[in-house]
Design a protein around this motif. Structure first.
Motif, mmCIF file in Angstrom:
data_model
loop_
_atom_site.group_PDB
_atom_site.id
_atom_site.type_symbol
_atom_site.label_atom_id
_atom_site.label_comp_id
_atom_site.label_asym_id
_atom_site.label_seq_id
_atom_site.Cartn_x
_atom_site.Cartn_y
_atom_site.Cartn_z
ATOM 1 N N LEU A 81 -7.817 -3.833 4.881
ATOM 2 C CA LEU A 81 -9.348 -4.453 4.784
ATOM 3 C C LEU A 81 -9.551 -5.307 3.481
ATOM 4 C CD1 LEU A 81 -10.970 -1.011 5.861
ATOM 5 C CD2 LEU A 81 -10.510 -3.003 7.389
ATOM 6 N N GLU A 82 -8.732 -4.780 2.330
ATOM 7 C CA GLU A 82 -8.927 -5.674 1.219
ATOM 8 C C GLU A 82 -8.396 -7.083 1.123
ATOM 9 O OE1 GLU A 82 -7.547 -3.134 -2.026
ATOM 10 O OE2 GLU A 82 -9.038 -1.739 -1.984
ATOM 11 N N GLN A 83 -7.197 -6.948 1.890
ATOM 12 C CA GLN A 83 -6.392 -8.261 2.076
ATOM 13 C C GLN A 83 -7.437 -9.210 2.726
ATOM 14 O OE1 GLN A 83 -2.275 -8.539 2.657
ATOM 15 N NE2 GLN A 83 -2.048 -6.476 1.928
ATOM 16 N N ARG A 84 -7.983 -8.548 3.924
ATOM 17 C CA ARG A 84 -8.663 -9.472 4.857
ATOM 18 C C ARG A 84 -10.054 -10.055 4.305
ATOM 19 N NH1 ARG A 84 -10.681 -6.288 9.994
ATOM 20 N NH2 ARG A 84 -8.551 -6.255 10.422
ATOM 21 N N LEU A 85 -10.614 -8.876 3.430
ATOM 22 C CA LEU A 85 -11.728 -9.230 2.679
ATOM 23 C C LEU A 85 -11.537 -10.378 1.792
ATOM 24 C CD1 LEU A 85 -14.699 -8.222 2.754
ATOM 25 C CD2 LEU A 85 -14.000 -7.055 0.495
ATOM 26 N N GLU A 86 -10.526 -10.388 0.955
ATOM 27 C CA GLU A 86 -10.284 -11.430 -0.079
ATOM 28 C C GLU A 86 -9.969 -12.695 0.685
ATOM 29 O OE1 GLU A 86 -6.485 -11.366 -2.752
ATOM 30 O OE2 GLU A 86 -7.379 -9.369 -3.027
ATOM 31 N N LYS A 124 -18.801 -11.775 0.484
ATOM 32 C CA LYS A 124 -19.188 -10.865 -0.761
ATOM 33 C C LYS A 124 -19.692 -9.441 -0.211
ATOM 34 C CE LYS A 124 -21.669 -11.569 -4.721
ATOM 35 N NZ LYS A 124 -22.703 -12.737 -5.381
ATOM 36 N N GLU A 130 -4.871 4.609 2.681
ATOM 37 C CA GLU A 130 -4.269 4.009 1.543
ATOM 38 C C GLU A 130 -4.056 2.624 2.318
ATOM 39 O OE1 GLU A 130 -4.374 4.425 -2.542
ATOM 40 O OE2 GLU A 130 -3.980 6.128 -1.487
ATOM 41 N N GLY A 143 0.607 -1.290 0.040
ATOM 42 C CA GLY A 143 -0.023 0.140 0.162
ATOM 43 C C GLY A 143 0.896 1.148 0.033
ATOM 44 N N THR A 168 -21.379 -3.543 -3.985
ATOM 45 C CA THR A 168 -20.441 -2.291 -4.290
ATOM 46 C C THR A 168 -21.519 -1.428 -4.913
ATOM 47 O OG1 THR A 168 -20.225 -3.279 -6.483
ATOM 48 C CG2 THR A 168 -18.400 -3.566 -4.927
ATOM 49 N N PHE A 217 -6.790 0.529 3.986
ATOM 50 C CA PHE A 217 -7.675 -0.193 2.699
ATOM 51 C C PHE A 217 -6.920 -1.204 2.123
ATOM 52 C CE2 PHE A 217 -10.194 3.796 0.782
ATOM 53 C CZ PHE A 217 -11.108 3.716 2.238
ATOM 54 N N SER A 218 -5.754 -1.171 2.006
ATOM 55 C CA SER A 218 -4.940 -2.472 1.670
ATOM 56 C C SER A 218 -5.211 -3.305 2.722
ATOM 57 C CB SER A 218 -3.572 -2.104 1.403
ATOM 58 O OG SER A 218 -2.620 -2.501 2.309
#
Lengths: 468, 468
Positions: B356-361, B366, B350, B129, B369, B353-354
């Motif tokens: 949160l995104e990694q955790r979500l992945e 789902k 930033e 990030g 959006t 977010f990176s």
């Protein structure tokens, strides 16, 4: 400024080059030629580089991105050189970056809005909301769909925004690049002059026809006869009736492009009729829009001059939204030229804000600039700690609360602060209230005061400030 | 990139110069001197220039703005040259532009947040990030207030953000520039070396003490004894107890700056205790922060390494927020040097977010959006016009509605689209429904279908999708 997505385009190019080398070897080609192509491949691989993580990235300089997309407006692109001497540009609009984003990420289907800054190397005119750095607000629909449905939605949105903001009377001019091109063809404009004549026509909203005509003939070398034929068409504007008439026009109806454009324009007007907004839409043959990338319908919303009792000075801002269909732009960024049809609109929020601000100034209305629900105040001295404890409880309960950053503020000053800033409630802690386990809640508008049990305070504030 | 506000600072300077000329004339000063000052005044007026409107503006190049504010980090400023050869810079953070804004507009009292892009000429590391262009989110409180109240609020906000986002365990380190400077003084660091030694200490979160020490002694010429004394202090961290101990420290307690800093630190901890957040706060003498402009309390939030069953790869992102007090920065932009004390925090959105995104992945959850409440669908062919009419009614009623941009979509495809995108409702028009004046409303989750009278549809959708 710099591309961030995986460098798919570059990777594809490297793979293509590797294939080419392989074929040359298989075909037992000239060793010199093979060596040359291998060297090229290695250079491409080196350029692609590697990031420390699992993904590969290439940082793209956006200069290439902007070059050749804006036609005669290109001179307004803000070019810059960085310390390494690389030529960079600040983005001119949000459309080209959007198209690049779709191509780089192979997105074929998306609807999105985007509010961000763009840059123009133009003469600024602050009082009319024209700056070198300013915000744009774009809405675009990308994807292969049945004709004119997304186009109609874009116009509906522009209509909705301008109506809801009560900006006064407006008109949305629509035209189609294909109708313009067909018109140029039947008027005798040579193919090579279509774009430049189009950008002359684009000036018709600012300068009179005579000037545009002399630019066409004098500067751009068009024959006076062709110019005069154009002059007849570009004064036409109307609705479905005009479309029908032009579909019968002996010259235009023979031109394939014009016919296509007129057919779609008719469909568009049918959809806009269902949306109930044709009253504000004008099919206008003088609308050209300067940018090169449009391929189909184009449109531009202009505010009409208005006399307003509240506004002393005439607010003259002209165009407040514009857009159109650009079916070829994404393909320009795709290594294989794969097209993604797009239609979109750009809202001139900066100009709209300047109108709203001027109107507000004229009306002398007061607008709250914060959403604070409650001020945490104290009635006596030495209660800073109690205020901090209470505001913390309110924050934790999701209440928008403020307090004065003073150790011992006067109650009167705290109440005055609420009057000045429009905060509707005051939560007052005093020695007696602390003993009784309550907080005094004051409603600023009515000066009414009630005691609320501390454990019910969050809920009480929520109820008293909830408005849908 | 360019200043936009009225050039109040310049106007004030011109007025001051005009006053000076007037006084010289009154005093019957040396005519040569008068002439010199008049020439200067005329040049200043010419520079101020005139805009076409009623206001005067000066477009400032921001290079001057950024120079000399960031200390050793200055090498990361992104310098650029525009077509006119002017040296420009892309903003490095949001703090310096904020300070400039306050000075230019003579604002002495404001609390605001700001989310926008900043630029660093650094080596990017996308997977963690870190980019050259990235968003920052700043919150600042400016104004002359009683000590440590706004500072405590900044820390409360950082605590609230990191807790609410459930980013895992974190710690907010706090220190004070005055404590650092006092510590340097009592350790025998010469005044002239404070800033450079401070930026060595700043590296302690990334490199071991031995390396930092050798930089101090080897590169920066500090005596080994002074370095060792610093080494003892910078390993200290704790809470109120440590503050009390250092207030009794025979050396530190003799230093005016250190004593002031420790006194305020104690006050800060008292306020943080009332906010109930001291558990996550660590007074840490090794925290230095590289930037030159801090003058008081400084802080930095770091995520602690965590084992998480859902996250396979260790997420290592380090610092996610940082800030501090900068009481001198606004004064640097004011022609008369008038100070506006400020404290603020920058949230590394930033990086957050990176994570949160990694955790979500990793969790394979789902996430919707879009906020679309209803899809307008048709049960038979040839109902495009009816769909357009209905969606227009819903849009006009304030409902977030979508439809497929197809003339004759299959019902199954329309329902599937809702499943895929998480749209909760489908409003279906069919020939029978049109005759009966109703719309079939389908609840996607339960597959239940009910007929709703057309005039009640907006209200029905609103009720079924309202969640607070």
């Amino acid at each position: 400024m710099r591309g961030r997505g995986p460098a798919m385009a570059e990777e594809a190019a490297v793979r293509a080059q590797a294939d080419a080398v392989r074929r040359l070897k298989q075909d037992k080609a000239d060793p010199d030629e093979i060596a040359k192509e291998v060297a090229k491949l290695l250079e491409m691989k080196a350029q692609l580089g590697e990031d420390e993580g699992k993904h590969k990235f290439v940082l793209k300089t956006p200069k290439e991105t902007l070059t050749g997309k804006y036609g005669e407006d290109s001179k307004l692109i803000y070019d810059l050189k960085d310390q390494g001497g690389e030529l960079l540009s600040l983005r001119y609009d949000l459309t080209v970056p959007f198209a690049r984003y779709l191509a780089m990420n192979k997105i074929t289907n998306i609807k999105r809005y985007h509010i961000a800054k763009v840059y123009r190397r133009d003469n600024p005119a602050m009082t009319r909301g024209r700056y070198r750095e300013f915000y744009q607000c774009d809405f675009d629909i990308a994807g292969q769909f049945d004709p004119m449905i997304p186009d109609a939605e874009c116009l509906k949105i522009v209509h909705e925004i301008l109506s809801d903001l009560q900006l006064g009377d407006f008109i949305i001019k629509v035209n189609d690049r294909r109708i313009l091109d067909g018109m140029f063809a039947v008027c005798g404009v040579p193919d090579s002059k279509f774009r430049t004549i189009c950008s002359s026509v684009d000036k018709l909203d600012k300068v009179p026809w005579e000037e545009v005509r002399s630019e066409m003939v004098g500067e751009k070398g068009l024959s006076p006869e062709a110019a005069d034929r154009i002059g007849e068409y570009v004064q036409l504007h109307g609705g479905l009736d005009l479309i029908e008439r032009l579909l019968q026009d002996p010259k235009l109806s023979q031109n394939k492009l014009a016919k296509e454009g007129l057919g779609d324009m008719k469909l568009l007007f049918e959809y806009l009729t269902l949306f109930g907004i044709t009253e504000k839409i004008s099919f206008d043959l003088s609308l050209a829009r300067g940018l090169d990338y449009y391929t189909g319908v184009i449109f531009e919303a202009v505010l009409l001059h208005q006399e307003n009792e509240h506004v002393e000075e005439a607010v003259s801002v002209g165009s407040v939204a514009g857009g159109g269909r650009y079916d070829g732009l994404v393909g320009m960024f795709d290594p294989k030229g794969r097209k993604v049809p797009c239609v979109g609109v750009s809202i001139g929020i900066e100009r709209i804000f300047s109108i709203l601000e001027q109107r507000l100034e004229a009306s002398e209305e007061k607008i709250r600039t914060t959403e604070t629900q409650v001020l945490v105040a104290s009635a006596q001295k030495k209660l800073l700690e109690e205020r901090l404890k209470l505001i913390s409880e309110l924050w934790d309960g999701g209440i928008k609360a403020e307090m004065l950053y003073k150790k011992n503020p006067k109650l009167l000053n705290q109440l005055q602060y609420c009057e000045d800033t429009g905060i509707p409630l005051v939560a007052i802690v005093g020695e007696q209230e602390l003993k009784d386990g309550v907080v005094k809640l004051r409603i600023v508008a009515t000066r009414e005061e009630i005691n609320v049990r501390r454990e019910s305070l969050v809920e009480e504030i929520r109820i008293r400030t909830s408005q849908c």
